[in-house]
Structures are given as C-alpha cells and as structure tokens.
Scaffold this active site. Sequence first.
Site, PDB file in Angstrom:
ATOM      1  N   ASP A 149       0.859  -1.187   0.000  1.00 28.77           N
ATOM      2  CA  ASP A 149       0.000   0.000   0.000  1.00 28.77           C
ATOM      3  C   ASP A 149       0.891   1.232   0.000  1.00 28.77           C
ATOM      4  OD1 ASP A 149      -3.248   0.181   0.839  1.00 28.77           O
ATOM      5  OD2 ASP A 149      -2.093   2.043   0.916  1.00 28.77           O
ATOM      6  N   LYS A 174      -0.285   3.106   7.105  1.00 27.66           N
ATOM      7  CA  LYS A 174      -1.043   1.857   7.134  1.00 27.66           C
ATOM      8  C   LYS A 174      -0.086   0.666   7.163  1.00 27.66           C
ATOM      9  CE  LYS A 174      -5.196   1.400   4.896  1.00 27.66           C
ATOM     10  NZ  LYS A 174      -6.111   1.279   3.771  1.00 27.66           N
ATOM     11  N   THR A 195     -13.044  -3.276  -8.474  1.00 30.27           N
ATOM     12  CA  THR A 195     -14.221  -3.219  -9.352  1.00 30.27           C
ATOM     13  C   THR A 195     -13.994  -2.114 -10.374  1.00 30.27           C
ATOM     14  OG1 THR A 195     -15.602  -3.928  -7.518  1.00 30.27           O
ATOM     15  CG2 THR A 195     -16.723  -2.873  -9.384  1.00 30.27           C
ATOM     16  N   LEU A 223     -16.689 -10.365  -2.079  1.00 36.85           N
ATOM     17  CA  LEU A 223     -16.822 -10.430  -0.615  1.00 36.85           C
ATOM     18  C   LEU A 223     -17.624  -9.248  -0.095  1.00 36.85           C
ATOM     19  CD1 LEU A 223     -14.828  -8.124   0.803  1.00 36.85           C
ATOM     20  CD2 LEU A 223     -13.074  -9.767   0.256  1.00 36.85           C
ATOM     21  N   GLU A 228     -18.178  -6.726   3.276  1.00 41.61           N
ATOM     22  CA  GLU A 228     -17.599  -6.322   4.549  1.00 41.61           C
ATOM     23  C   GLU A 228     -18.472  -6.876   5.662  1.00 41.61           C
ATOM     24  OE1 GLU A 228     -16.937  -2.060   4.568  1.00 41.61           O
ATOM     25  OE2 GLU A 228     -16.046  -2.206   2.590  1.00 41.61           O
ATOM     26  N   LYS A 266     -19.333  -8.153 -12.607  1.00 41.89           N
ATOM     27  CA  LYS A 266     -19.262  -7.487 -11.296  1.00 41.89           C
ATOM     28  C   LYS A 266     -20.214  -6.288 -11.230  1.00 41.89           C
ATOM     29  CE  LYS A 266     -17.976  -6.179  -7.258  1.00 41.89           C
ATOM     30  NZ  LYS A 266     -18.304  -6.864  -6.028  1.00 41.89           N
ATOM     31  N   CYS A 299     -19.404   0.456  -2.177  1.00 42.38           N
ATOM     32  CA  CYS A 299     -19.574  -0.283  -3.439  1.00 42.38           C
ATOM     33  C   CYS A 299     -20.867   0.024  -4.183  1.00 42.38           C
ATOM     34  CB  CYS A 299     -19.470  -1.781  -3.177  1.00 42.38           C
ATOM     35  SG  CYS A 299     -17.805  -2.270  -2.697  1.00 42.38           S
ATOM     36  N   LYS A 343     -23.416  -0.775   7.403  1.00 37.61           N
ATOM     37  CA  LYS A 343     -24.087  -2.033   7.747  1.00 37.61           C
ATOM     38  C   LYS A 343     -23.398  -2.615   8.970  1.00 37.61           C
ATOM     39  CE  LYS A 343     -21.676  -5.209   4.701  1.00 37.61           C
ATOM     40  NZ  LYS A 343     -21.894  -6.344   3.847  1.00 37.61           N
ATOM     41  N   ARG A 352     -18.260   4.784   4.784  1.00 34.58           N
ATOM     42  CA  ARG A 352     -18.327   5.408   3.458  1.00 34.58           C
ATOM     43  C   ARG A 352     -19.762   5.316   2.922  1.00 34.58           C
ATOM     44  NH1 ARG A 352     -13.137   2.574   0.652  1.00 34.58           N
ATOM     45  NH2 ARG A 352     -13.906   0.804   1.841  1.00 34.58           N
TER      46      ARG A 352
HETATM   47  P1  NAD Z   1      -9.953   0.703   0.282  1.00 32.74           P
HETATM   48  O1  NAD Z   1     -10.062   2.163   0.096  1.00 32.74           O
HETATM   49  O2  NAD Z   1     -10.296   0.101   1.609  1.00 32.74           O
HETATM   50  O3  NAD Z   1      -8.493   0.204  -0.097  1.00 32.74           O
HETATM   51  C1  NAD Z   1      -7.798   0.637  -1.209  1.00 32.74           C
HETATM   52  C2  NAD Z   1      -6.342   0.760  -0.816  1.00 32.74           C
HETATM   53  O4  NAD Z   1      -5.564   1.056  -1.980  1.00 32.74           O
HETATM   54  C3  NAD Z   1      -6.060   1.902   0.176  1.00 32.74           C
HETATM   55  O5  NAD Z   1      -5.430   1.369   1.324  1.00 32.74           O
HETATM   56  C4  NAD Z   1      -5.136   2.845  -0.593  1.00 32.74           C
HETATM   57  O6  NAD Z   1      -4.170   3.457   0.241  1.00 32.74           O
HETATM   58  C5  NAD Z   1      -4.494   1.881  -1.594  1.00 32.74           C
HETATM   59  N1  NAD Z   1      -3.903   2.539  -2.755  1.00 32.74           N
HETATM   60  C6  NAD Z   1      -4.425   3.537  -3.519  1.00 32.74           C
HETATM   61  N2  NAD Z   1      -3.538   3.885  -4.490  1.00 32.74           N
HETATM   62  C7  NAD Z   1      -2.466   3.084  -4.330  1.00 32.74           C
HETATM   63  C8  NAD Z   1      -1.236   2.974  -5.023  1.00 32.74           C
HETATM   64  N3  NAD Z   1      -0.949   3.752  -6.053  1.00 32.74           N
HETATM   65  N4  NAD Z   1      -0.341   2.060  -4.600  1.00 32.74           N
HETATM   66  C9  NAD Z   1      -0.627   1.265  -3.548  1.00 32.74           C
HETATM   67  N5  NAD Z   1      -1.780   1.331  -2.851  1.00 32.74           N
HETATM   68  C10 NAD Z   1      -2.687   2.229  -3.235  1.00 32.74           C
HETATM   69  O7  NAD Z   1     -10.876   0.064  -0.846  1.00 32.74           O
HETATM   70  P2  NAD Z   1     -11.597  -1.362  -0.824  1.00 32.74           P
HETATM   71  O8  NAD Z   1     -12.889  -1.254  -0.117  1.00 32.74           O
HETATM   72  O9  NAD Z   1     -10.611  -2.396  -0.421  1.00 32.74           O
HETATM   73  O10 NAD Z   1     -11.924  -1.513  -2.366  1.00 32.74           O
HETATM   74  C11 NAD Z   1     -10.925  -1.774  -3.340  1.00 32.74           C
HETATM   75  C12 NAD Z   1     -11.596  -2.170  -4.632  1.00 32.74           C
HETATM   76  O11 NAD Z   1     -12.318  -3.380  -4.462  1.00 32.74           O
HETATM   77  C13 NAD Z   1     -12.607  -1.161  -5.151  1.00 32.74           C
HETATM   78  O12 NAD Z   1     -12.581  -1.154  -6.544  1.00 32.74           O
HETATM   79  C14 NAD Z   1     -13.932  -1.708  -4.661  1.00 32.74           C
HETATM   80  O13 NAD Z   1     -15.012  -1.310  -5.459  1.00 32.74           O
HETATM   81  C15 NAD Z   1     -13.694  -3.195  -4.785  1.00 32.74           C
HETATM   82  N6  NAD Z   1     -14.502  -4.014  -3.900  1.00 32.74           N
HETATM   83  C16 NAD Z   1     -14.720  -3.616  -2.620  1.00 32.74           C
HETATM   84  C17 NAD Z   1     -15.482  -4.426  -1.763  1.00 32.74           C
HETATM   85  C18 NAD Z   1     -15.750  -3.994  -0.345  1.00 32.74           C
HETATM   86  O14 NAD Z   1     -16.617  -4.593   0.281  1.00 32.74           O
HETATM   87  N7  NAD Z   1     -15.054  -3.013   0.193  1.00 32.74           N
HETATM   88  C19 NAD Z   1     -15.995  -5.640  -2.238  1.00 32.74           C
HETATM   89  C20 NAD Z   1     -15.725  -6.030  -3.544  1.00 32.74           C
HETATM   90  C21 NAD Z   1     -14.973  -5.209  -4.374  1.00 32.74           C
END
Ligand code: NAD
Length: 431
Positions: A30, A35, A121, A153, A155, A204, A260, A320, A327
């Site tokens: 990350d 973090k 996504t 998945l 949350e 998706k 999402c 939820k 968010r």
């Molecule tokens: P998040 O914001 O919790 O995590 C994303 C992470 O990416 C952050 O920690 C951020 O610091 C890091 N990041 C951003 N730019 C970066 C870079 N250049 N190099 C390294 N790290 C970088 O987001 P999330 O909830 O984990 O979601 C991520 C993706 O997965 C999204 O596209 C989301 O739509 C998808 N998704 C999320 C869920 C969910 O329940 N949260 C479920 C399915 C899919």
Amino acid sequence: MNISIIGSGYVGLVSGACFADLGNKVICIDNDEAKIKKLKSGSIPIYEPGLKELVKRNMKEGRLTFSSKIKEGVKKCEVIFIAVGTPSKDNGDADLTFVEHVSREIAISMPAYRLIVEKSTVPVNTGEWVEQTIRIFNKRNIKFDVASNPEFLREGSAIEDFMHPDRIVIGVKSKKARDILIELYKPLRIPVVVTDIKSAEIIKHASNSFLATKISFINAVADICDKVGADIIEVAKGMGLDRRIGKEFLNAGAGFGGSCFPKDLSAFIRIADKVGCDFGILKEVQKVNDYQKRLVVKKIEDLLWNLSKKTIGVLGLSFKPNTDDIRQSPSLEIISTLQKEGSKIKAYDPEAMNKARKILRQDVEFCKDAYSVARDSDCLVILTEWNEFKELDFKKIKKLMKQPVIVDSRNIYGPTEIKKLGFRYAGIGRR
Ligand code: NAD
C-alpha cells in the site's frame, strides 16, 4: 505461489490474508506508509471479524508480509493483484487514476513474465487500458498477461465470503493466465466461471447493480405497505420463498450505502450512457435510494411534530453491521439533514465511532452505549442493525428518554411489542 496484492484496504488485506492462509506467500502493498507501518507492527487498520487473528497467524508463519513499495512486490511475485480504490468522480464515472498509476509502476518494475489481475471493481474495458499502459511503459518487452478476477466479498463477513464464495469469476485472454488462476483458487473447490475479460468486468457491475435494484424494489414495495397498512416483513417473506426471487436483499430499510453499491451503480449507469444504452431502471434505483433517507427523516418528524431543538439519539453509524466502514453510510446523510433542521444528535456505534468522529467532528455527542444515547433523547432512531441493538432493555430505555419515540429504520423490532411498552413507533413498511 508468490503473490502480491497492491492496495491493502478491505479487499486487498482480506484477500492477501486469505491467499496466505491457503499456503501462498503474499506481499500486501500500500502506498499509505502509515497503514503499512501499522500492519507490520501487527495492528489492523480496519475492523473485520476474524481478520486480526488471520493476519497475525500468517505473519507469524512467514506467509504474509507488507511493503509500501510496488517494486518489491513486482520483483518477487509472478501474480500481481490490483486491489486499489476505484471511487466515484462527481459525474458518476469510476475514477481509475489509482489503477493507471499502479499499472505503470508494474510495467516499469517487471523483471520477467507477470500476470496482472484486476481485483478492484472496474468498468468494462479497463483491462484493455491496463494492458495498453503496461505495453507502453514495459520498455524491455517482457511478456505479461492481464486478467480480471472481480471480488464479491462483503464487509462484515469478508473472510467467510472469500473462502466460501458462490462462484469465482475469471476473465482471461490466455491459457497461461487461466491455468495460474485456476490453480490458485483450486483449494477453495468452488465453481469457477472462466470467461473473457470484458464479460468478467461486466459480471461485477451487473451483479452489484442487480442487488441494489432488489433493495430499492423492496423499499418501493414497503412504501406501498406503509400507505395501506400491510407489513413488508410478511410481504418479503412471501416473495422470498419463491426460489426464482430468493430471500436475500429483501430487507426494507434506510437504503443501501457503503463504498460499493452507490459507486458501482453510478459507474454502470455511466458506462451504459456512454455506449448509447439508457439504463433507466438503474436511475430509478438511485432515486428510490435517495428517497429512503429522506423518508427516515420524515418519519422522525411525523412522530415529533418539529425537528428543531429536538434531541435525536442515533444507533448505528456504519453502513451495515459488523464493519467500521462509514463510506456513503445512510446514517451520515440522515444525521446531516437532522442537524440542518436544528436537531441535536447523540450517537453510538459499536465499531465505527473513531471513523465517524473524524467526519462528523463537532455537533455530535458520541456516547458509550445505546442507553447513554437514549438518555434525554426525544427519539431513538436505529440506522444500523447491529446485533447488540436487537436485545435492548426497553423498560430502561423508556425511563431514560425525554419522550418514548422509536424510528426503526432497519425493522429489527416488532411494532406490536414496542408499542405495548408505551413507545410511539415507526418502522419501514410496517406499523
Ligand atoms: P480501500 O479504500 O479500503 O483500499 C484501497 C487501498 O488502496 C487503500 O489502502 C489505498 O491506500 C491503496 N492505494 C491507492 N492507491 C495506491 C497505489 N498507487 N499504490 C498502492 N496502494 C494504493 O478500498 P476497498 O474497499 O478495499 O476496495 C478496493 C476495490 O475493491 C474497489 O474497486 C472496490 O469497489 C472493490 N470491492 C470492494 C469491496 C468492499 O466490500 N469493500 C468488495 C468487492 C470489491
């Protein structure tokens, strides 16, 4: 396998820890150095049931490490997952800046063949953009594949969902990419849908949009129930037992939120618009969802006459239960509307208080539990269906409140029982 996951948020960290638990060597990356520092010291930056133990165990056994350098992951690992955020732009498009940045960094650092997998996504055609970007910045012409492997998945039950999904979707162009991903997911023994990259990307967005549609549909039905005196719980039960419809996602309430559904819905509408298809149903889904939040405020107002100078006790801030994620949480929007109407807010959430404090800052009195929220409140409004709110001592609550008024926006209480205790009560789609 050696795997690196770029982006260690809700999806990246859970996927990384689960892949490690399946026996792979995983580097979670990350660019948020704070973090990574936290993770290296064994502290987990998000709340997700079971995640702390899973991360700890796999770190101890040497299968899970962390880094803030993309280069490190790309050098050491043949399979690289992109799991960075893809937030909404103001116009509803998915912002793919992070995906582009990561693709470029991967291209520059690749020492040999790499499989780059989109787990974030993303809108259809992103795979092509990732491939093109890597081709441009991969000056030494090293072979690579791009694949799509959307994550489903949720949350709050993320580990269980990752380890026992209904299906795994893989979008690929080459046999090599297909074989690597099939091998990686083999221990899960789950049906795998292997398709092309564009179809995987659409699966998706279409899945999330469909689920959001189900929620707005039942909310619209609940509105009719409200007006005619029917009970949405009974209606949803009667509908859900039909296997063609299914029981899931038929809970009427304050609307969907989170990182999402709202963003994926907007992004899918934008994609449809761009290719000349008017996805009108999804625009209605958004409208109903916006209305639900106003409806909750209206229900509070209907029971209190005026909102100005009233104290509203809010139970639940996360979008939820079983997550600290706020968010796009309906709670935040409802709180903000109530404040604009002149109400004072007291609030409690089992896990999301720290995150909420940073956003709501002043004007909200954060309390230590549901009973402190109830004290001197004119109305108690349930906005997140955490289990601990289901078993409250209502005799005690009634004594603490200024007026015995409950708005149950997640329908977790039976109206008859609550009213019998002397409360004025409103649910969603039931009286
Ligand atoms: P998040 O914001 O919790 O995590 C994303 C992470 O990416 C952050 O920690 C951020 O610091 C890091 N990041 C951003 N730019 C970066 C870079 N250049 N190099 C390294 N790290 C970088 O987001 P999330 O909830 O984990 O979601 C991520 C993706 O997965 C999204 O596209 C989301 O739509 C998808 N998704 C999320 C869920 C969910 O329940 N949260 C479920 C399915 C899919």
